[in-house]
Design a protein around this motif. Structure first.
Motif, PDB file in Angstrom:
ATOM      1  N   LYS A  43      69.827 -10.899  52.054  1.00 12.32           N
ATOM      2  CA  LYS A  43      70.105 -12.338  52.039  1.00 12.32           C
ATOM      3  C   LYS A  43      71.575 -12.725  52.077  1.00 12.32           C
ATOM      4  O   LYS A  43      72.090 -13.151  53.108  1.00 12.32           O
ATOM      5  N   GLU A  44      72.274 -12.580  50.959  1.00 13.28           N
ATOM      6  CA  GLU A  44      73.655 -13.064  50.877  1.00 13.28           C
ATOM      7  C   GLU A  44      74.663 -12.163  51.589  1.00 13.28           C
ATOM      8  O   GLU A  44      75.805 -12.554  51.800  1.00 13.28           O
ATOM      9  N   HIS A  45      74.254 -10.989  51.998  1.00 18.40           N
ATOM     10  CA  HIS A  45      75.164 -10.046  52.654  1.00 18.40           C
ATOM     11  C   HIS A  45      75.136 -10.149  54.175  1.00 18.40           C
ATOM     12  O   HIS A  45      75.970  -9.553  54.846  1.00 18.40           O
ATOM     13  N   LYS A  46      74.183 -10.893  54.736  1.00 18.00           N
ATOM     14  CA  LYS A  46      74.018 -10.936  56.196  1.00 18.00           C
ATOM     15  C   LYS A  46      75.230 -11.505  56.930  1.00 18.00           C
ATOM     16  O   LYS A  46      75.436 -11.204  58.091  1.00 18.00           O
ATOM     17  N   CYS A  50      78.387  -8.000  61.757  1.00 17.70           N
ATOM     18  CA  CYS A  50      77.910  -8.491  63.050  1.00 17.70           C
ATOM     19  C   CYS A  50      76.484  -8.006  63.285  1.00 17.70           C
ATOM     20  O   CYS A  50      76.161  -6.844  63.036  1.00 17.70           O
ATOM     21  N   LYS A  51      75.634  -8.877  63.795  1.00 19.78           N
ATOM     22  CA  LYS A  51      74.233  -8.527  64.038  1.00 19.78           C
ATOM     23  C   LYS A  51      74.077  -7.532  65.182  1.00 19.78           C
ATOM     24  O   LYS A  51      73.127  -6.771  65.226  1.00 19.78           O
ATOM     25  N   LYS A  52      75.030  -7.528  66.110  1.00 19.24           N
ATOM     26  CA  LYS A  52      74.914  -6.674  67.290  1.00 19.24           C
ATOM     27  C   LYS A  52      75.584  -5.308  67.095  1.00 19.24           C
ATOM     28  O   LYS A  52      74.947  -4.274  67.267  1.00 19.24           O
ATOM     29  N   LEU A  54      77.255  -4.207  64.231  1.00 15.85           N
ATOM     30  CA  LEU A  54      77.226  -3.789  62.825  1.00 15.85           C
ATOM     31  C   LEU A  54      78.594  -3.510  62.217  1.00 15.85           C
ATOM     32  O   LEU A  54      78.684  -2.916  61.148  1.00 15.85           O
ATOM     33  N   ASN A  55      79.670  -3.937  62.863  1.00 16.61           N
ATOM     34  CA  ASN A  55      80.997  -3.815  62.276  1.00 16.61           C
ATOM     35  C   ASN A  55      81.253  -4.998  61.357  1.00 16.61           C
ATOM     36  O   ASN A  55      80.534  -5.993  61.378  1.00 16.61           O
ATOM     37  N   GLU A  56      82.302  -4.889  60.560  1.00 17.74           N
ATOM     38  CA  GLU A  56      82.672  -5.978  59.662  1.00 17.74           C
ATOM     39  C   GLU A  56      82.948  -7.230  60.493  1.00 17.74           C
ATOM     40  O   GLU A  56      83.641  -7.173  61.509  1.00 17.74           O
ATOM     41  N   LEU A  57      82.405  -8.368  60.075  1.00 17.92           N
ATOM     42  CA  LEU A  57      82.470  -9.583  60.878  1.00 17.92           C
ATOM     43  C   LEU A  57      83.788 -10.320  60.653  1.00 17.92           C
ATOM     44  O   LEU A  57      84.065 -10.815  59.564  1.00 17.92           O
ATOM     45  N   LYS A  58      84.596 -10.354  61.691  1.00 16.80           N
ATOM     46  CA  LYS A  58      85.853 -11.096  61.713  1.00 16.80           C
ATOM     47  C   LYS A  58      85.969 -11.725  63.085  1.00 16.80           C
ATOM     48  O   LYS A  58      85.553 -11.138  64.070  1.00 16.80           O
ATOM     49  N   GLY A  59      86.539 -12.908  63.139  1.00  8.41           N
ATOM     50  CA  GLY A  59      86.699 -13.541  64.436  1.00  8.41           C
ATOM     51  C   GLY A  59      86.799 -15.042  64.349  1.00  8.41           C
ATOM     52  O   GLY A  59      87.035 -15.608  63.288  1.00  8.41           O
ATOM     53  N   LYS A  60      86.614 -15.703  65.494  1.00 11.74           N
ATOM     54  CA  LYS A  60      86.682 -17.154  65.562  1.00 11.74           C
ATOM     55  C   LYS A  60      85.502 -17.770  64.827  1.00 11.74           C
ATOM     56  O   LYS A  60      84.371 -17.319  64.971  1.00 11.74           O
ATOM     57  N   THR A  61      85.775 -18.829  64.080  1.00  9.97           N
ATOM     58  CA  THR A  61      84.721 -19.526  63.355  1.00  9.97           C
ATOM     59  C   THR A  61      84.630 -20.948  63.850  1.00  9.97           C
ATOM     60  O   THR A  61      85.632 -21.655  63.955  1.00  9.97           O
ATOM     61  N   ARG A  62      83.416 -21.373  64.157  1.00  5.84           N
ATOM     62  CA  ARG A  62      83.146 -22.747  64.594  1.00  5.84           C
ATOM     63  C   ARG A  62      82.072 -23.316  63.689  1.00  5.84           C
ATOM     64  O   ARG A  62      81.149 -22.606  63.287  1.00  5.84           O
ATOM     65  N   ILE A  63      82.179 -24.614  63.404  1.00  4.19           N
ATOM     66  CA  ILE A  63      81.162 -25.293  62.618  1.00  4.19           C
ATOM     67  C   ILE A  63      80.618 -26.436  63.450  1.00  4.19           C
ATOM     68  O   ILE A  63      81.352 -27.331  63.854  1.00  4.19           O
ATOM     69  N   LYS A  64      79.313 -26.377  63.728  1.00  2.27           N
ATOM     70  CA  LYS A  64      78.644 -27.406  64.521  1.00  2.27           C
ATOM     71  C   LYS A  64      77.417 -27.871  63.764  1.00  2.27           C
ATOM     72  O   LYS A  64      76.523 -27.069  63.487  1.00  2.27           O
ATOM     73  N   CYS A  72      82.357 -12.407  67.041  1.00  2.00           N
ATOM     74  CA  CYS A  72      82.862 -11.092  66.653  1.00  2.00           C
ATOM     75  C   CYS A  72      84.039 -10.683  67.548  1.00  2.00           C
ATOM     76  O   CYS A  72      83.974 -10.833  68.767  1.00  2.00           O
ATOM     77  N   TRP A  73      85.098 -10.135  66.947  1.00  2.00           N
ATOM     78  CA  TRP A  73      86.246  -9.673  67.730  1.00  2.00           C
ATOM     79  C   TRP A  73      85.935  -8.370  68.456  1.00  2.00           C
ATOM     80  O   TRP A  73      86.512  -8.066  69.486  1.00  2.00           O
ATOM     81  N   ASN A  74      85.035  -7.572  67.945  1.00  2.00           N
ATOM     82  CA  ASN A  74      84.730  -6.282  68.562  1.00  2.00           C
ATOM     83  C   ASN A  74      83.865  -6.412  69.810  1.00  2.00           C
ATOM     84  O   ASN A  74      84.163  -5.816  70.835  1.00  2.00           O
ATOM     85  N   CYS A  75      82.768  -7.168  69.711  1.00  2.00           N
ATOM     86  CA  CYS A  75      81.808  -7.207  70.826  1.00  2.00           C
ATOM     87  C   CYS A  75      81.637  -8.600  71.433  1.00  2.00           C
ATOM     88  O   CYS A  75      80.871  -8.765  72.375  1.00  2.00           O
ATOM     89  N   SER A  76      82.306  -9.611  70.902  1.00  2.00           N
ATOM     90  CA  SER A  76      82.251 -11.003  71.380  1.00  2.00           C
ATOM     91  C   SER A  76      80.865 -11.636  71.234  1.00  2.00           C
ATOM     92  O   SER A  76      80.566 -12.627  71.878  1.00  2.00           O
ATOM     93  N   TYR A  77      80.019 -11.078  70.386  1.00  2.00           N
ATOM     94  CA  TYR A  77      78.700 -11.661  70.124  1.00  2.00           C
ATOM     95  C   TYR A  77      78.873 -12.848  69.174  1.00  2.00           C
ATOM     96  O   TYR A  77      79.674 -12.798  68.241  1.00  2.00           O
ATOM     97  N   ARG A  78      78.116 -13.909  69.412  1.00  2.00           N
ATOM     98  CA  ARG A  78      78.197 -15.101  68.566  1.00  2.00           C
ATOM     99  C   ARG A  78      77.108 -15.032  67.493  1.00  2.00           C
ATOM    100  O   ARG A  78      75.929 -15.153  67.788  1.00  2.00           O
TER     101      ARG A  78
END
Length: 85
Positions: A43-46, A50-52, A54-64, A72-78
């Motif tokens: 739950k709180e760790h998801k 990154c879902k794709k 599995l690396n630590e999630l860092k990158g651009k953040t958007r709120i919509k 994700c900075w590694n694979c560009s998955y949203r």
């Protein structure tokens, strides 16, 4: 012979893993498989990996509206997470 552990021990191991902070892809894969095997929800760790890839999630953040989108900075998955009210 494989060593079996209880569900409580598996949950403690998962919690300690996420408290540690930094992790790599292989460690995350093992922890995720352990959680699936013992039916422990992440739950709180998801939102920490990154879902794709599995690396630590860092990158651009958007709120919509009601979603938080982290690219994700590694694979560009949203990765898309629903925000709580």
């Amino acid at each position: 012979m494989k060593k079996t552990i209880s569900k409580a021990e598996a949950k403690d191991k998962i919690d300690k893993f996420f408290q540690r902070g930094k992790f790599d892809k292989e460690e995350m894969r093992k922890i995720k498989r352990m959680a699936m095997k013992y039916r422990i929800p992440l739950k709180e760790h998801k939102n920490q990996f990154c879902k794709k890839c599995l690396n630590e999630l860092k990158g651009k953040t958007r709120i919509k509206k009601e979603y938080k989108i982290v690219e994700c900075w590694n694979c560009s998955y949203r990765n898309k997470f629903k925000m709580r009210e």
